[in-house]
Design a protein around this motif. Structure first.
Motif, PDB file in Angstrom:
ATOM      1  N   PHE A 106     -29.179  39.686   5.544  1.00 29.93           N
ATOM      2  CA  PHE A 106     -29.380  39.270   7.025  1.00 29.93           C
ATOM      3  C   PHE A 106     -28.555  38.023   7.073  1.00 29.93           C
ATOM      4  CE2 PHE A 106     -33.963  41.078   7.669  1.00 29.93           C
ATOM      5  CZ  PHE A 106     -33.344  42.341   7.915  1.00 29.93           C
ATOM      6  N   ASP A 124     -34.106  28.902   2.197  1.00 32.91           N
ATOM      7  CA  ASP A 124     -35.566  28.882   2.274  1.00 32.91           C
ATOM      8  C   ASP A 124     -36.112  27.875   3.029  1.00 32.91           C
ATOM      9  OD1 ASP A 124     -38.237  29.000   1.554  1.00 32.91           O
ATOM     10  OD2 ASP A 124     -37.778  29.899  -0.331  1.00 32.91           O
ATOM     11  N   ALA A 125     -36.909  28.185   4.160  1.00 33.13           N
ATOM     12  CA  ALA A 125     -37.603  27.642   4.998  1.00 33.13           C
ATOM     13  C   ALA A 125     -38.345  26.265   4.131  1.00 33.13           C
ATOM     14  CB  ALA A 125     -38.409  28.271   5.912  1.00 33.13           C
ATOM     15  N   GLY A 129     -39.575  32.468  13.330  1.00 26.46           N
ATOM     16  CA  GLY A 129     -39.716  33.829  13.156  1.00 26.46           C
ATOM     17  C   GLY A 129     -40.316  34.321  11.834  1.00 26.46           C
ATOM     18  N   LEU A 130     -40.854  33.432  10.981  1.00 27.76           N
ATOM     19  CA  LEU A 130     -41.439  33.764   9.561  1.00 27.76           C
ATOM     20  C   LEU A 130     -42.313  34.707   9.743  1.00 27.76           C
ATOM     21  CD1 LEU A 130     -40.975  29.973   8.249  1.00 27.76           C
ATOM     22  CD2 LEU A 130     -39.338  31.974   7.628  1.00 27.76           C
ATOM     23  N   PRO A 140     -37.374  44.431  14.274  1.00 27.17           N
ATOM     24  CA  PRO A 140     -37.134  42.907  14.944  1.00 27.17           C
ATOM     25  C   PRO A 140     -38.026  42.660  16.290  1.00 27.17           C
ATOM     26  CG  PRO A 140     -35.179  44.587  14.863  1.00 27.17           C
ATOM     27  CD  PRO A 140     -36.083  45.040  14.296  1.00 27.17           C
ATOM     28  N   SER A 141     -38.089  41.360  16.523  1.00 27.57           N
ATOM     29  CA  SER A 141     -38.830  41.212  17.666  1.00 27.57           C
ATOM     30  C   SER A 141     -37.682  41.651  18.975  1.00 27.57           C
ATOM     31  CB  SER A 141     -38.997  39.680  17.867  1.00 27.57           C
ATOM     32  OG  SER A 141     -39.797  39.448  16.780  1.00 27.57           O
ATOM     33  N   GLY A 164     -33.430  36.529  10.918  1.00 24.80           N
ATOM     34  CA  GLY A 164     -33.404  38.176  10.737  1.00 24.80           C
ATOM     35  C   GLY A 164     -32.291  38.791  11.359  1.00 24.80           C
ATOM     36  N   GLU A 215     -31.951  31.500   6.937  1.00 24.60           N
ATOM     37  CA  GLU A 215     -32.483  32.822   6.595  1.00 24.60           C
ATOM     38  C   GLU A 215     -32.504  33.063   4.894  1.00 24.60           C
ATOM     39  OE1 GLU A 215     -33.801  35.658   8.305  1.00 24.60           O
ATOM     40  OE2 GLU A 215     -33.867  36.323   6.179  1.00 24.60           O
ATOM     41  N   LYS A 216     -33.704  33.633   4.422  1.00 30.23           N
ATOM     42  CA  LYS A 216     -33.815  33.850   2.932  1.00 30.23           C
ATOM     43  C   LYS A 216     -33.114  34.910   2.530  1.00 30.23           C
ATOM     44  CE  LYS A 216     -37.094  33.271  -0.791  1.00 30.23           C
ATOM     45  NZ  LYS A 216     -38.485  33.195  -1.022  1.00 30.23           N
ATOM     46  N   ASN A 217     -33.320  36.107   3.310  1.00 32.84           N
ATOM     47  CA  ASN A 217     -32.852  37.409   2.933  1.00 32.84           C
ATOM     48  C   ASN A 217     -31.242  37.357   2.861  1.00 32.84           C
ATOM     49  OD1 ASN A 217     -31.568  40.073   3.700  1.00 32.84           O
ATOM     50  ND2 ASN A 217     -33.747  40.797   3.251  1.00 32.84           N
ATOM     51  N   LEU A 267     -41.251  39.827   2.239  1.00 34.46           N
ATOM     52  CA  LEU A 267     -40.491  38.855   2.655  1.00 34.46           C
ATOM     53  C   LEU A 267     -40.120  38.957   4.220  1.00 34.46           C
ATOM     54  CD1 LEU A 267     -38.090  36.570   2.228  1.00 34.46           C
ATOM     55  CD2 LEU A 267     -36.456  38.493   1.805  1.00 34.46           C
ATOM     56  N   ILE A 268     -40.122  40.356   4.653  1.00 35.25           N
ATOM     57  CA  ILE A 268     -39.661  40.621   5.984  1.00 35.25           C
ATOM     58  C   ILE A 268     -41.019  40.402   6.814  1.00 35.25           C
ATOM     59  CG2 ILE A 268     -38.462  42.157   7.655  1.00 35.25           C
ATOM     60  CD1 ILE A 268     -36.810  41.102   5.122  1.00 35.25           C
ATOM     61  N   GLY A 272     -36.196  31.898   9.456  1.00 33.40           N
ATOM     62  CA  GLY A 272     -36.183  33.325   9.495  1.00 33.40           C
ATOM     63  C   GLY A 272     -35.540  34.124  10.699  1.00 33.40           C
TER      64      GLY A 272
END
Ligand SMILES: C[S@@+](CC[C@H](N)C(=O)[O-])C[C@H]1O[C@@H](n2cnc3c(N)ncnc32)[C@H](O)[C@@H]1O
Length: 196
Positions: A78, A98-99, A120-121, A24-25, A51, A73-75, A18-19, A49
């Motif tokens: 986060f 979910d995207a 950011g996916l 992280p960027s 994050g 964001e799916k998580n 998932l991540i 995404g």
């Protein structure tokens, strides 16, 4: 900042698919993603995404007020952290979702089109049909002069899976340009800036 990085690593270890990245960027990549793209006239901007919110904070510095800015964001961890961040919530709607449901999420909010979508996916971790599902909806909802921006890791972009993703981008967008690589990002990365 250290705790955001530790949380990110923890989430990666719990669910690498998932991540899709161990860290992280950096803010330099966030700025590079948007090189040459003006957000000052944007009416609707979407981030997929977010994050820990590195890109989110860069986007927020650049959008006008008013502007509808959704971050999907799916998580759940986060999403919850971002929803609790007071520096973000004034201008950003953080959606735990979910995207792959971008179309319905926009429709529920009566939003017809999006000026800029920033992703950011972790594309390399996505099966082909999910990549296609997300990109179909992004290209359908992007305004005629809109931009879709996503990043890729330098070097890794030559591997077969990354090349397949680039081909997928070419199916959905007629103009794709590559930014310079941000070498100090971990790992070094660049962005694809795509138009219809
Ligand atoms: C590589 S991290 C990037 C996070 C952040 N944008 C950055 O650059 O540091 C990928 C993010 O996408 C999220 N994600 C993965 N699949 C998703 C999906 N289908 N919908 C929305 N978010 C998703 C992950 O939970 C994670 O936060």
């Amino acid at each position: 900042m250290l705790s955001a990085k530790v949380k990110f690593l923890g989430e990666y270890l719990a669910n690498p698919g998932l991540i899709g990245a161990v860290a992280p960027s950096g803010s330099a990549l966030a700025a590079r993603m948007l090189d040459g793209i003006s957000l000052t006239q944007a009416k609707t901007v979407v981030e997929l995404g977010p994050g820990t919110g590195v890109f989110t904070r860069e986007i927020m510095k650049r959008i006008p007020d008013p502007c509808r800015f959704l971050a999907i964001e799916k998580n759940p961890l986060f999403a919850e952290e971002l929803q609790k961040s007071e520096d973000l919530t004034a201008l950003t709607e953080i959606i735990e979702g979910d995207a792959g449901d971008l179309g319905p999420l926009l429709q529920e909010r009566n939003l017809e089109e999006v000026d800029v979508v920033i992703s950011g996916l972790p594309w390399a971790a996505f099966p082909g049909p999910l990549q296609e599902q997300v990109l179909n909806q992004v290209s359908e909802k992007l305004s005629p002069k809109g931009y879709f921006v996503t990043f890729a890791y330098g070097g890794i972009h030559l591997l077969p899976k990354a090349r397949a993703f680039r081909k997928e981008l070419e199916k959905h967008f007629s103009k794709i340009s590559k930014t310079k690589t941000v070498w100090r990002n971990l790992p070094p990365a660049f962005a694809y800036q795509c138009r219809k």
